[in-house]
Design an enzyme around this catalytic site. Sequence first.
Site, mmCIF file in Angstrom:
data_model
loop_
_atom_site.group_PDB
_atom_site.id
_atom_site.type_symbol
_atom_site.label_atom_id
_atom_site.label_comp_id
_atom_site.label_asym_id
_atom_site.label_seq_id
_atom_site.Cartn_x
_atom_site.Cartn_y
_atom_site.Cartn_z
ATOM 1 N N ARG A 1 0.821 -1.222 0.000
ATOM 2 C CA ARG A 1 0.000 0.000 0.000
ATOM 3 C C ARG A 1 0.854 1.271 0.000
ATOM 4 N NH1 ARG A 1 -4.359 0.142 4.334
ATOM 5 N NH2 ARG A 1 -5.079 1.784 2.955
ATOM 6 N N CYS A 2 2.166 1.119 0.168
ATOM 7 C CA CYS A 2 3.076 2.265 0.253
ATOM 8 C C CYS A 2 3.724 2.514 -1.112
ATOM 9 C CB CYS A 2 4.145 1.973 1.306
ATOM 10 S SG CYS A 2 5.495 3.166 1.336
ATOM 11 N N SER A 3 3.605 3.730 -1.610
ATOM 12 C CA SER A 3 4.161 4.041 -2.934
ATOM 13 C C SER A 3 5.680 3.903 -2.960
ATOM 14 C CB SER A 3 3.740 5.443 -3.383
ATOM 15 O OG SER A 3 4.275 6.434 -2.528
#
Length: 115
Positions: free
Chosen positions: A10-12
């Site tokens: 979920r973390c870019s």
Amino acid sequence: MTVQIYHNPRCSKSRQALQLLQEKGIEPQVTLYLETPPDAATLTDLIGKLGLASARELMRTKESAYKDGGLKDVADEGALIQAMVEHPILIERPIVVANGKARLGRPPEAVLEIV
């Protein structure tokens, strides 16, 4: 060469670091650390490999678990590490481990220094 990434999809920044590794032809061992948190010994090892002076440097201090846990005033390294074990959302990401070294993927390109 074994390459491991502590990854949060979920973390870019985490996705970017993983993509950079894959573009270099590296398929790392992906550890979804929110589902399978590292234990205290592993976190201690990572802090050393990252060259950090304190466990706090590996913590996401803006997370509610940090604020709600009153961790700002905690000086005990063991307590900070235990907080990350119990609340892995507190662990900064991504972390890539290769060749006996580790890098925090902030910026994502930093992980390429060790592969």
